[in-house]
Structures are given as structure tokens and as C-alpha cells.
Design a protein around this motif. Structure first.
Motif, PDB file in Angstrom:
ATOM      1  N   GLN A 137       0.795  -1.220   0.000  1.00  0.00           N
ATOM      2  CA  GLN A 137       0.000   0.000   0.000  1.00  0.00           C
ATOM      3  C   GLN A 137       0.835   1.281   0.000  1.00  0.00           C
ATOM      4  O   GLN A 137       0.299   2.373  -0.181  1.00  0.00           O
ATOM      5  CB  GLN A 137      -0.917   0.023   1.233  1.00  0.00           C
ATOM      6  N   ASN A 138       2.156   1.157   0.213  1.00  0.00           N
ATOM      7  CA  ASN A 138       3.011   2.341   0.317  1.00  0.00           C
ATOM      8  C   ASN A 138       4.077   2.347  -0.769  1.00  0.00           C
ATOM      9  O   ASN A 138       4.446   1.301  -1.309  1.00  0.00           O
ATOM     10  CB  ASN A 138       3.669   2.396   1.696  1.00  0.00           C
ATOM     11  N   ASP A 139       4.570   3.556  -1.060  1.00  0.00           N
ATOM     12  CA  ASP A 139       5.603   3.718  -2.094  1.00  0.00           C
ATOM     13  C   ASP A 139       7.007   3.642  -1.506  1.00  0.00           C
ATOM     14  O   ASP A 139       7.939   3.208  -2.179  1.00  0.00           O
ATOM     15  CB  ASP A 139       5.428   5.077  -2.787  1.00  0.00           C
ATOM     16  N   VAL A 140       7.140   4.086  -0.254  1.00  0.00           N
ATOM     17  CA  VAL A 140       8.444   4.103   0.413  1.00  0.00           C
ATOM     18  C   VAL A 140       8.297   3.434   1.778  1.00  0.00           C
ATOM     19  O   VAL A 140       7.342   3.714   2.511  1.00  0.00           O
ATOM     20  CB  VAL A 140       8.971   5.544   0.602  1.00  0.00           C
ATOM     21  N   VAL A 141       9.238   2.543   2.101  1.00  0.00           N
ATOM     22  CA  VAL A 141       9.258   1.891   3.412  1.00  0.00           C
ATOM     23  C   VAL A 141      10.583   2.250   4.087  1.00  0.00           C
ATOM     24  O   VAL A 141      11.654   2.001   3.521  1.00  0.00           O
ATOM     25  CB  VAL A 141       9.137   0.359   3.288  1.00  0.00           C
ATOM     26  N   ILE A 142      10.491   2.868   5.266  1.00  0.00           N
ATOM     27  CA  ILE A 142      11.692   3.175   6.048  1.00  0.00           C
ATOM     28  C   ILE A 142      11.667   2.263   7.265  1.00  0.00           C
ATOM     29  O   ILE A 142      10.740   2.329   8.076  1.00  0.00           O
ATOM     30  CB  ILE A 142      11.724   4.645   6.502  1.00  0.00           C
ATOM     31  N   CYS A 143      12.653   1.383   7.375  1.00  0.00           N
ATOM     32  CA  CYS A 143      12.624   0.403   8.462  1.00  0.00           C
ATOM     33  C   CYS A 143      14.039  -0.048   8.820  1.00  0.00           C
ATOM     34  O   CYS A 143      14.987   0.181   8.061  1.00  0.00           O
ATOM     35  CB  CYS A 143      11.764  -0.807   8.084  1.00  0.00           C
ATOM     36  N   THR A 144      14.149  -0.702   9.986  1.00  0.00           N
ATOM     37  CA  THR A 144      15.412  -1.338  10.317  1.00  0.00           C
ATOM     38  C   THR A 144      15.597  -2.549   9.406  1.00  0.00           C
ATOM     39  O   THR A 144      14.618  -3.194   9.012  1.00  0.00           O
ATOM     40  CB  THR A 144      15.442  -1.786  11.790  1.00  0.00           C
ATOM     41  N   ALA A 145      16.840  -2.854   9.092  1.00  0.00           N
ATOM     42  CA  ALA A 145      17.126  -3.983   8.203  1.00  0.00           C
ATOM     43  C   ALA A 145      16.607  -5.288   8.786  1.00  0.00           C
ATOM     44  O   ALA A 145      16.188  -6.190   8.054  1.00  0.00           O
ATOM     45  CB  ALA A 145      18.630  -4.071   7.949  1.00  0.00           C
ATOM     46  N   GLN A 146      16.603  -5.384  10.126  1.00  0.00           N
ATOM     47  CA  GLN A 146      16.154  -6.614  10.770  1.00  0.00           C
ATOM     48  C   GLN A 146      14.674  -6.877  10.505  1.00  0.00           C
ATOM     49  O   GLN A 146      14.259  -8.026  10.354  1.00  0.00           O
ATOM     50  CB  GLN A 146      16.411  -6.539  12.272  1.00  0.00           C
ATOM     51  N   ILE A 147      13.879  -5.817  10.405  1.00  0.00           N
ATOM     52  CA  ILE A 147      12.442  -6.003  10.142  1.00  0.00           C
ATOM     53  C   ILE A 147      12.236  -6.585   8.742  1.00  0.00           C
ATOM     54  O   ILE A 147      11.411  -7.489   8.553  1.00  0.00           O
ATOM     55  CB  ILE A 147      11.702  -4.663  10.295  1.00  0.00           C
ATOM     56  N   LEU A 148      12.999  -6.080   7.778  1.00  0.00           N
ATOM     57  CA  LEU A 148      12.877  -6.630   6.430  1.00  0.00           C
ATOM     58  C   LEU A 148      13.364  -8.074   6.411  1.00  0.00           C
ATOM     59  O   LEU A 148      12.737  -8.942   5.783  1.00  0.00           O
ATOM     60  CB  LEU A 148      13.675  -5.781   5.440  1.00  0.00           C
ATOM     61  N   GLN A 149      14.454  -8.360   7.110  1.00  0.00           N
ATOM     62  CA  GLN A 149      14.969  -9.730   7.179  1.00  0.00           C
ATOM     63  C   GLN A 149      13.935 -10.667   7.804  1.00  0.00           C
ATOM     64  O   GLN A 149      13.695 -11.775   7.303  1.00  0.00           O
ATOM     65  CB  GLN A 149      16.269  -9.740   7.994  1.00  0.00           C
ATOM     66  N   ASN A 150      13.313 -10.221   8.898  1.00  0.00           N
ATOM     67  CA  ASN A 150      12.270 -11.026   9.547  1.00  0.00           C
ATOM     68  C   ASN A 150      11.114 -11.300   8.596  1.00  0.00           C
ATOM     69  O   ASN A 150      10.568 -12.405   8.563  1.00  0.00           O
ATOM     70  CB  ASN A 150      11.743 -10.317  10.798  1.00  0.00           C
ATOM     71  N   ALA A 151      10.726 -10.269   7.831  1.00  0.00           N
ATOM     72  CA  ALA A 151       9.592 -10.409   6.913  1.00  0.00           C
ATOM     73  C   ALA A 151       9.910 -11.369   5.772  1.00  0.00           C
ATOM     74  O   ALA A 151       9.051 -12.149   5.336  1.00  0.00           O
ATOM     75  CB  ALA A 151       9.200  -9.034   6.359  1.00  0.00           C
ATOM     76  N   ILE A 152      11.145 -11.340   5.294  1.00  0.00           N
ATOM     77  CA  ILE A 152      11.547 -12.248   4.213  1.00  0.00           C
ATOM     78  C   ILE A 152      11.547 -13.690   4.709  1.00  0.00           C
ATOM     79  O   ILE A 152      11.147 -14.619   3.996  1.00  0.00           O
ATOM     80  CB  ILE A 152      12.935 -11.842   3.665  1.00  0.00           C
ATOM     81  N   ASN A 153      11.959 -13.893   5.957  1.00  0.00           N
ATOM     82  CA  ASN A 153      12.034 -15.242   6.532  1.00  0.00           C
ATOM     83  C   ASN A 153      10.698 -15.738   7.087  1.00  0.00           C
ATOM     84  O   ASN A 153      10.576 -16.908   7.441  1.00  0.00           O
ATOM     85  CB  ASN A 153      13.073 -15.280   7.650  1.00  0.00           C
ATOM     86  N   CYS A 154       9.711 -14.853   7.164  1.00  0.00           N
ATOM     87  CA  CYS A 154       8.442 -15.185   7.813  1.00  0.00           C
ATOM     88  C   CYS A 154       7.548 -16.018   6.896  1.00  0.00           C
ATOM     89  O   CYS A 154       7.406 -15.723   5.701  1.00  0.00           O
ATOM     90  CB  CYS A 154       7.720 -13.905   8.228  1.00  0.00           C
ATOM     91  N   ASP A 155       6.931 -17.052   7.471  1.00  0.00           N
ATOM     92  CA  ASP A 155       6.005 -17.896   6.704  1.00  0.00           C
ATOM     93  C   ASP A 155       4.601 -17.313   6.647  1.00  0.00           C
ATOM     94  O   ASP A 155       3.803 -17.703   5.795  1.00  0.00           O
ATOM     95  CB  ASP A 155       5.933 -19.298   7.329  1.00  0.00           C
ATOM     96  N   SER A 156       4.291 -16.401   7.559  1.00  0.00           N
ATOM     97  CA  SER A 156       2.949 -15.816   7.603  1.00  0.00           C
ATOM     98  C   SER A 156       2.689 -14.964   6.362  1.00  0.00           C
ATOM     99  O   SER A 156       3.485 -14.088   6.014  1.00  0.00           O
ATOM    100  CB  SER A 156       2.812 -14.952   8.864  1.00  0.00           C
ATOM    101  N   GLU A 157       1.574 -15.212   5.724  1.00  0.00           N
ATOM    102  CA  GLU A 157       1.234 -14.480   4.492  1.00  0.00           C
ATOM    103  C   GLU A 157       1.068 -12.990   4.766  1.00  0.00           C
ATOM    104  O   GLU A 157       1.383 -12.150   3.919  1.00  0.00           O
ATOM    105  CB  GLU A 157      -0.063 -15.045   3.901  1.00  0.00           C
ATOM    106  N   GLU A 158       0.583 -12.646   5.973  1.00  0.00           N
ATOM    107  CA  GLU A 158       0.345 -11.237   6.301  1.00  0.00           C
ATOM    108  C   GLU A 158       1.644 -10.450   6.465  1.00  0.00           C
ATOM    109  O   GLU A 158       1.660  -9.237   6.302  1.00  0.00           O
ATOM    110  CB  GLU A 158      -0.469 -11.116   7.604  1.00  0.00           C
ATOM    111  N   LYS A 159       2.734 -11.149   6.822  1.00  0.00           N
ATOM    112  CA  LYS A 159       3.992 -10.449   7.095  1.00  0.00           C
ATOM    113  C   LYS A 159       5.073 -10.701   6.050  1.00  0.00           C
ATOM    114  O   LYS A 159       6.045  -9.961   5.971  1.00  0.00           O
ATOM    115  CB  LYS A 159       4.535 -10.868   8.474  1.00  0.00           C
ATOM    116  N   HIS A 160       4.932 -11.751   5.254  1.00  0.00           N
ATOM    117  CA  HIS A 160       6.007 -12.136   4.335  1.00  0.00           C
ATOM    118  C   HIS A 160       6.126 -11.164   3.170  1.00  0.00           C
ATOM    119  O   HIS A 160       5.135 -10.782   2.550  1.00  0.00           O
ATOM    120  CB  HIS A 160       5.765 -13.541   3.792  1.00  0.00           C
ATOM    121  N   VAL A 161       7.358 -10.769   2.878  1.00  0.00           N
ATOM    122  CA  VAL A 161       7.659  -9.983   1.682  1.00  0.00           C
ATOM    123  C   VAL A 161       8.854 -10.610   0.976  1.00  0.00           C
ATOM    124  O   VAL A 161       9.588 -11.410   1.554  1.00  0.00           O
ATOM    125  CB  VAL A 161       7.974  -8.502   2.010  1.00  0.00           C
ATOM    126  N   GLU A 162       9.029 -10.247  -0.257  1.00  0.00           N
ATOM    127  CA  GLU A 162      10.191 -10.680  -1.043  1.00  0.00           C
ATOM    128  C   GLU A 162      11.097  -9.483  -1.292  1.00  0.00           C
ATOM    129  O   GLU A 162      10.628  -8.339  -1.372  1.00  0.00           O
ATOM    130  CB  GLU A 162       9.746 -11.271  -2.386  1.00  0.00           C
TER     131      GLU A 162
END
Length: 676
Positions: free
Chosen positions: A96-121
């Protein structure tokens, strides 16, 4: 958005879609240049999505409020998320957003997450901006993300995001030669898939006019002529070694990091041997060593208070009849009066304190608008320096409004700040409600305070990156950077070494920038392939280490060796390792109110837990969807396997596999127990 000439020069290749590292001094506007690249990228790229990755939580809010929000908010949607505000349905919000500002760990967690609501590539983004990109090495989270990137690039040939790295100091990687410094810079470039490191070549004068370096001064003071307090502490440490039947420890070794490492190893050996006497002595020796660190930084009184609080807590918590506990407590208390008497004699205080007082008077008397930062080495030292300033009558007229600033990570050794507390202190400093920070390394990188007039590195021994970063906090006109240390000591020698390493780094970067294009590309490709192979080998080795069944691995309390659990009792909730054996509560007790920790989507923090028998802190409770679960630190146990007895520092290294927590199954177990 207006950029200076040198900023236009360094972002040129990025505007063409190339992967680059922008290398500019602190205060030169790296982030502003990156925001412009992001703006152009969003305007010119189909389905563009930008991620700004940082390594500290306070930088999320800082980059949003000072850079991205003012220039992009009216046209683009911006999502900010950090460790203390991690959002549910993260994947949906990314879409829903054009720019995401986050800690690198949050993106790493999301990539490794199996939950559809949190998983990103990673490929959901078209541009990754990596702040303080010199941290893209070894097992750092930046490098883990870039490893995913490189795997996709080499093996899958996918469309990947453009990379834009930002740094003021790539460092030398502990290089001792020009060749190894060049190799370090090339490795950083390979990790970030960099086309080129960009720094001004044509508009150097423009850069120097904008990013003026502070005046550096060496404030070196002589060593104490006499040190009866330090000598007394060392005498007590010798007595502890003699109690253990050990000899050969000489005074110069006490009060050093080298000695601390020896004591840490002694404690590990004792834990493996189930030698409670040796382990207890090692823990007390480390406290004495910490007291010597404090004694070398602030007042004798502060070092004494540190030990006094420790022994009061020992007596209150343990109330032990163990002979070793009794000996150690009596040893301190029998010598307390001598230590207190020495504390009252000002002539034995550290000369560095008087010089620090002079520096503060020289700077803060000249202007009411001055701001400063004192960098020191430990959390304890920040708090005691803060107290020294408050207690110092001769500094009262300076109107110093001071506060400590330390890391947010939990530590048994010292008090930590929450991320909200950190942010509050930084904001007060920026607004002028505070004008002097006493900080650990947490404030070295990225803290944007243009008005900072004086920076003091107080008895610090760090690397060239930390030196450059700390120096960069002094950004105002005619600012001052003071290195305050003992004359001829290890710290002052290291500072001179850091200056030489900074010059070596600059020469190495220039060499890499001037390499022939084909030679550079071939070298980068080779380094990337080596990294992928090394990581694959390391991952295989990790898997091979997990050769035991969880039920065959016993967890013994690290201090009293009481058997407390088996590997089969543990599983993983998000990033937490919890014990789901309902009988585990027999072995621990809760001894504090709910902790000041970040609250996540599904859980809130509970109290701390400790061994019911010896009172060793084991971890804490989390209340997960209404269910209390004990989270334990692997460092607090020794693992007994069919082959060996060994302590571990990280859960990822344990010799068995862990399953994910099943909430429904656990609730059924709870229900069955209640029925019984």
C-alpha cells in the motif's frame, strides 16, 4: 529539492539505475542525495517501491521527519516501522506504500516469515537504500539481505532492486597493509554488488566548504602518581585467585579487556566442569574488573558504589550459606572502610576528570547555545559520568542539561535504555532541552545534530570507523573534537593508529575507484562467488552440528548445575525461544514486574525469571495471546549431550533442531492440566 554540486556529481550513476556506494563525510548530505535518487526513481520507474534500510531504530524516525516526509509526503505514501513499532500485516502495508523506512532486521524477519500477512520478497522493491552500508559484512543483517540478493542474481537471474549504499567510513577491516585494505574495500563493494564507489572528484572545494571538519585537539594527561584505590582492588582480586589456588596474576593485567576475556573463559570452564566455586569467583572477578574500568574513567567513589550495590544485591538475592559466597562477601566488606577512606582523598582522583572539567568550562561558558557529546566506553561509565557532572559544584554555573544515552539491548551487566527512552533523549537534545549527552557508541552513527559544538572521546580505544563517526557529530561552525586520554597509554596510541588507518582507507578507496573496469568487474564477481560458496559451506556445517535428538540434550543451570530442561521442551515463537513444558515452572521463579520492553503484535512482556535454587537470571516471561511463556537465554545454561558438556552463546548454534510454537496444541495442554 536543491542539491549542491558535489551531490549532483556523486548521484549521477544512481540516476541512471546503477548500483553505487556514496562515500561522503558526515554532515555532507548523503541522505538528502539519496532522497533525491528515490524521488527520481519513483517518478521514472514503473511500479516503483523504495526501501530505506537503517541499523538503528532512532534513524527510522530521523530520516522520515527530516528528509523523506518534507520532500516526498505530498506525492508518495511512506511507511515507517522499527523494532518498537513493528506493524501487523506488514506485507499488505508494503503493497500500500511507495516508500518503506525500516530497520534492516524487520525486512529480514519479513523475508524469513512464513505468515502471508507479514512475508515480503526482496524483489517487491525496486530500490534499496542502505544507510551506514559499511556494516554489510560477515554475519551482519545487511549482508544476510545482500546474500539473498546475490543468490537471486547469480542463480535465478531475477529482476532485482537497484542498490544505493551510504557511508562516511568503509574502514579498513583491520588491515595492516595497503593490499589487505584494498581487499576489504573490494569485499564491501562485492557484498553490495557495487558498480562504483562515488565521491567528489570535480567539486571537492564545494564539499570542503559544506562539510568542514572540526578542530582536533589531543588532551593528554599524566598518569596518577599514586593509586591506592586501584591497588587495593587488585589486592582483593589477587586474594580471590589465591582462594582458588591460582598464582601468577600480576597487577598490570587487572583492569584490562585482556584480563576480562580470561575471566570470561574461566567462567565458561567452570560451567562445563560444574565447578560452582570457580564460576562464582570468576563472576566476582569480572565485577572487580568492571570497577577498575569505572575507576579509570570517573571517581573512586563511583567504582566503590558499583561494587557496594553488587554485594548488597548478592546478599539480598542469594542469602547463601555457600562457603565461597560467604568468603567473597566478607572479603569486600572487611575492606570497605579502607576503600571508603581512600575515596575521600581527592589527590588520588583521576587527572582526566579535571581536564574534562576544563574542557566543559572552556566550551560552555562562551555560549548558552552550545551542545556537546562525551563518548565513553561502557554503560556504567555513562551513568557515573552523568552523576559526576550533576554532583560537581564547579560546573553548576554552566547550565549543563545532561543525560546518558546507551544501547537498547538487554544486558545483565548493566542497565539498558528502551528504544522510546533513547528517542526521547535524542529529541530533547535536538530541541535544546538537553545540551550535553554522555553516550556509548550508540550515538556515533547517523545522529543528526548540526548544532553540536564539541565532541569529547573520553578514554576510548576503538577503530578508525568509530573515530570518524564520532568526529562527525561535531558539525557546527568552529566545532571542536577532543581526544582525552592518559598520556602514553594504549588509548592514545590507538588514536594515532586510527589516524593512519583513516589515511590508508582513503588510499585504498582511491585505488579501487581507479581500477580498470574489466579488472574490477572480474574481482567483484570472484568475491561474490566465494561469498556464496563460503555461506553455503557454513550453513551445511551448521546443519551437521544439529545431530542430536532434542530429548537427548539436557539443560543444566550454568551456575548451580541443576538439571532444568531438555531440548524437546523448547520451541520458537517469532524470534523467541520458549520452554513449553508445563512443569518447567517448578525450576524457576518470577522476580520482577513486567519489563520495559517493546510490545509486539501478539505479545507483551512479563517479569524476569531466575533459577529457583541459585537465583541466576534465566530470562523473562512473555504473555503471548494471553498465555505466559518463559523465554530463556541460552547463555544461562550448559548443554549436556551424549558426547560432551558445553555452554552456547547463541541459540542458532545449539546441536539440535527446534520446532515452531503451536499455539492451539499448547492451549489444549493447558486445558488438560486444568481438568486434571
Amino acid at each position: 529539492m536543491e542539491l549542491r554540486d558535489y551531490q549532483w556529481e556523486v548521484i549521477g550513476p544512481a540516476l541512471e539505475g546503477r548500483n553505487i556506494i556514496i562515500w561522503l563525510p558526515t554532515g555532507a548530505g548523503k541522505t538528502r542525495a539519496a532522497v533525491y535518487v528515490a524521488k527520481r526513481h519513483l517518478e521514472m520507474t514503473r511500479n516503483a517501491k523504495v526501501a530505506m534500510l537503517v541499523n538503528k531504530v532512532h534513524l527510522v524516525h530521523q530520516h522520515y521527519s527530516k528528509e523523506f516526509q518534507p520532500f516526498l509526503q505530498n506525492k508518495y505514501k511512506i511507511l515507517t516501522t522499527a523494532g518498537d513499532t513493528e506493524k501487523p500485516h506488514f506485507a499488505h502495508l508494503v503493497k500500500q506504500n511507495d516508500v518503506v523506512i525500516c530497520t534492516a532486521q524487520i525486512l529480514q524477519n519479513a523475508i524469513n516469515c512464513d505468515s502471508e500477512e507479514k512475508h515480503v520478497e526482496l524483489t517487491d522493491f525496486t530500490l534499496l537504500i542502505i544507510d551506514e552500508c559499511h556494516h554489510t559484512h560477515k554475519d551482519g543483517v545487511y549482508n544476510k539481505l545482500m546474500h539473498i540478493y546475490l543468490e537471486k542474481k547469480i542463480k535465478e537471474n531475477q529482476n532485482l532492486p537497484q542498490i544505493l549504499g551510504l557511508t562516511a567510513s568503509p574502514g579498513t577491516g583491520r588491515a595492516s597493509t595497503f593490499e589487505s585494505a584494498v581487499e576489504h574495500i573490494l569485499q564491501i563493494c562485492a557484498n553490495l554488488d557495487t558498480w562504483k564507489i562515488m565521491s567528489p572528484q570535480t567539486h571537492i572545494d564545494d564539499l570542503e566548504a559544506k562539510a568542514k571538519q572540526p578542530k582536533k585537539q589531543y588532551d593528554l594527561v599524566p598518569e596518577r602518581t599514586e593509586d591506592p584505590f586501584g591497588n587495593k582492588l587488585k589486592e582483593l582480586m589477587k586474594a580471590i585467585h589465591e582462594y582458588l589456588g591460582e598464582t601468577g596474576f600480576i597487577n598490570p593485567e587487572f583492569g584490562t579487556q585482556m584480563y576480562e576475556q580470561k575471566v570470561v573463559e574461566m567462567e565458561k570452564e567452570a560451567a562445563v566442569e560444574s565447578n560452582r566455586m570457580k564460576r562464582t569467583c570468576a563472576l566476582h572477578l569480572r565485577k572487580y574488573n568492571d570497577a577498575l574500568f569505572i575507576h579509570d574513567t570517573v571517581r573512586m567513589k563511583d567504582a566503590y558504589d558499583f561494587l557496594d550495590v553488587f554485594y548488597i544485591e548478592e546478599k539480598f538475592i542469594k542469602n547463601s550459606d555457600d562457603p565461597t559466597d560467604i568468603f567473597l562477601c566478607q572479603l569486600f566488606h572487611v575492606n570497605s572502610d579502607i576503600l571508603i577512606d581512600i575515596c575521600g582523598k581527592k589527590r588520588y582522583e583521576d587527572p582526566k576528570l579535571q581536564r574534562l572539567e576544563d574542557i566543559l568550562k572552556d566550551n560552555f561558558q562562551s555560549s548558552s547555545n552550545f551542545r556537546g557529546i562525551i563518548f565513553t566506553r561502557t554503560r556504567q561509565c555513562t551513568h557515573y559520568l552523568h552523576k559526576w557532572i550533576i554532583d560537581n559544584a564547579s560546573l553548576k554555573d554552566l547550565n549543563l542539561k545532561t543525560a546518558p544515552l546507551t544501547g537498547a539491548g538487554y544486558s545483565n551487566q548493566s542497565k539498558h535504555m528502551t528504544q522510546n527512552q533513547q528517542q526521547e533523549v535524542i529529541e530533547k537534545f535536538r530541541q535544546g532541552a538537553l545540551n550535553l549527552l554522555i553516550s556509548t557508541s550508540v550515538a556515533e552513527e547517523g545522529l543528526d545534530i548540526p548544532e553540536c559544538n564539541v565532541v569529547v572521546r573520553y578514554s576510548l580505544m576503538t577503530n578508525e570507523i568509530a573515530m570518524v563517526q564520532a568526529r562527525g557529530r561535531a558539525r557546527s561552525e568552529d566545532s571542536c573534537y577532543s581526544f582525552l586520554a592518559k598520556s602514553g597509554g594504549r588509548e592514545s596510541k590507538r588514536e594515532l593508529t586510527n589516524e593512519a588507518l583513516e589515511d590508508l582507507m582513503k588510499r585504498a578507496i582511491t585505488h579501487v575507484q581507479n581500477m580498470p573496469e574489466r579488472e574490477y568487474e572480474a574481482k567483484i564477481k570472484d568475491l561474490q562467488m566465494e561469498s556464496l560458496i563460503q555461506r553455503a559451506v557454513k550453513q551445511k556445517q551448521q546443519e551437521e552440528k544439529r545431530k542430536f535428538q532434542p530429548a537427548d540434550v539436557r539443560f543444566d543451570c550454568r551456575h548451580c548445575s541443576a538439571a532444568a530442561a531438555y531440548g524437546s521442551d523448547f520451541c520458537v515463537v517469532e524470534v523467541h525461544h520458549v520452554n513449553i513444558n508445563l512443569n518447567f515452572k517448578v525450576y524457576y521463579e518470577v522476580y520482577t514486574e513486567p519489563l520495559e520492553m517493546k510490545k509486539m503484535e501478539d505479545w507483551v512482556p512479563g517479569g524476569s525469571i531466575r533459577c529457583r535454587f541459585c537465583k541466576l537470571h534465566w530470562g523473562y516471561l512473555i504473555i503471548y495471546k494471553g498465555v505466559p511463556l518463559p523465554v530463556v537465554s541460552i547463555k544461562k545454561f550448559v548443554l549436556q549431550t551424549p558426547e560432551s558438556r558445553k555452554p552456547y552463546n547463541k541459540w542458532k548454534d545449539v546441536p539440535f533442531s527446534l520446532n515452531q510454537f503451536n499455539y492451539n496444541e499448547y492451549c489444549e495442554q493447558l486445558s488438560d492440566m486444568e481438568d486434571d
